[in-house]
Design an enzyme around this catalytic site. Sequence first.
Site, short mmCIF file in Angstrom:
data_model
loop_
_atom_site.label_atom_id
_atom_site.label_comp_id
_atom_site.label_asym_id
_atom_site.label_seq_id
_atom_site.Cartn_x
_atom_site.Cartn_y
_atom_site.Cartn_z
N GLU A 214 0.81 -1.22 0.00
CA GLU A 214 0.00 0.00 0.00
C GLU A 214 0.84 1.27 0.00
O GLU A 214 0.49 2.24 -0.67
CB GLU A 214 -0.95 0.00 1.20
CG GLU A 214 -2.00 -1.10 1.07
CD GLU A 214 -2.94 -1.19 2.25
OE1 GLU A 214 -3.28 -0.15 2.84
OE2 GLU A 214 -3.34 -2.31 2.61
N HIS A 230 7.28 -26.92 3.66
CA HIS A 230 6.63 -27.93 2.83
C HIS A 230 6.34 -27.41 1.43
O HIS A 230 5.64 -28.08 0.66
CB HIS A 230 5.35 -28.41 3.53
CG HIS A 230 5.64 -28.98 4.89
ND1 HIS A 230 5.93 -30.32 5.09
CD2 HIS A 230 5.77 -28.38 6.10
CE1 HIS A 230 6.19 -30.52 6.36
NE2 HIS A 230 6.10 -29.36 7.00
N LYS A 315 -13.52 0.00 -4.26
CA LYS A 315 -14.65 0.40 -3.40
C LYS A 315 -15.73 1.11 -4.23
O LYS A 315 -16.91 0.94 -4.00
CB LYS A 315 -14.15 1.26 -2.23
CG LYS A 315 -13.34 0.41 -1.25
CD LYS A 315 -12.96 1.12 0.02
CE LYS A 315 -12.23 0.14 0.95
NZ LYS A 315 -11.78 0.72 2.20
O1 PA5 Z 1 -5.25 -0.14 4.50
C1 PA5 Z 1 -6.26 0.14 3.85
O2 PA5 Z 1 -6.57 1.30 3.53
C2 PA5 Z 1 -7.22 -0.95 3.46
O3 PA5 Z 1 -6.62 -2.20 3.58
C3 PA5 Z 1 -8.48 -0.86 4.34
O4 PA5 Z 1 -8.17 -1.13 5.68
C4 PA5 Z 1 -9.56 -1.81 3.83
O5 PA5 Z 1 -9.94 -1.42 2.54
C5 PA5 Z 1 -10.80 -1.84 4.72
O6 PA5 Z 1 -11.25 -0.55 5.02
P1 PA5 Z 1 -11.58 -0.17 6.52
O7 PA5 Z 1 -10.32 -0.39 7.28
O8 PA5 Z 1 -12.02 1.25 6.48
O9 PA5 Z 1 -12.67 -1.12 6.93
#
Ligand code: PA5
Length: 325
Positions: A214, A230, A315
Amino acid sequence: MKGEEFLREYLDWSDLIKMTLAAEPLNAEPLSVAPKGIVVLGMGGSGIVGDVLYSLSTERLETPLTVVKDFRLPRWVDDGWLTLAVSYSGNTVETLACVDEALKRGSQVVVVASGGKLTELSMLKRLPYFRVPSGRTPRSSFPALLLGAVKLLSSLGINLREASELDVVEVFKSEEALKLGDELAGKLLSRLPVFISATKYYPLALRAKDEFNENTKTIAKAEVYPEGFHNDVVGWEGWRDPVSAVIFKERGDRTLEFLKELLAEAGVDTHTYELDGGYLQNVIRWSQVVGIASVNLALRLGIDPKETRFIAKYKEFLRSSDQLE
Ligand code: PA5
């Protein structure tokens, strides 16, 4: 620069932890009947909380605890189960769909969020609820989401922490975390990272992978051992790409020591970090270091670490998709 401001969201974890430990959940009282099981919902940066709780539960709970990162709740979750929904935004579609189903089945639902629909629902139905500070990203809020969930469960009578453990959850001093993160970023420049741990520390390896996905916008892997002995281990026999292994290892873990020997034999670029605190402390402080490393590497490469364009697109796709209604 925007990215440097974002780095502060990782450097302030000491304060975030203090704030979280000082806050109290709402509507939370010990459950009159112990649940048959606990299901923890959440995706991505929020979903990691379920993975940590699962690891803790295997050593500390008599009650089974399972993690769901999907649109559908398993058939066997019924009114005897406790459902813990974790969503930083409070608006994650997969989590909301499972919460809806859990409520229909009569399961007690409890919530950790910073706002959104889950917060509205918690207020409306007076659900046990822990609010984490808003205005951050889910990943940089990891200690608040995790410790908030541990506190919420504890106020319901489900104790996942060892005596006084929460009082001593400490991260590295910011200079030390910055230094460790900077060093790790340098080691992983132009390389694909594979984060490796024992099963118990899977949440840390996964957190590290997700941080690099990310923040640095790179492919990364998380592998756990002994399962990796394994399968994954054979991949290292013939590695070709510019990959690096980053091992998180408890002192005295002989199987991961053996893995290091195999990786050395195969000539793999390997970096090992020794975990020497309590479980929660290790997971949180090394998540901070990999978070900083991944932001640092993004900044070196001129990448915006904060924006996650394809998650936002996904999203948006969900919001506009009739099939998922
Ligand atoms: O790190 C991120 O932005 C994502 O992995 C979010 O955590 C994920 O999309 C879920 O969203 P939220 O944490 O708002 O439920």
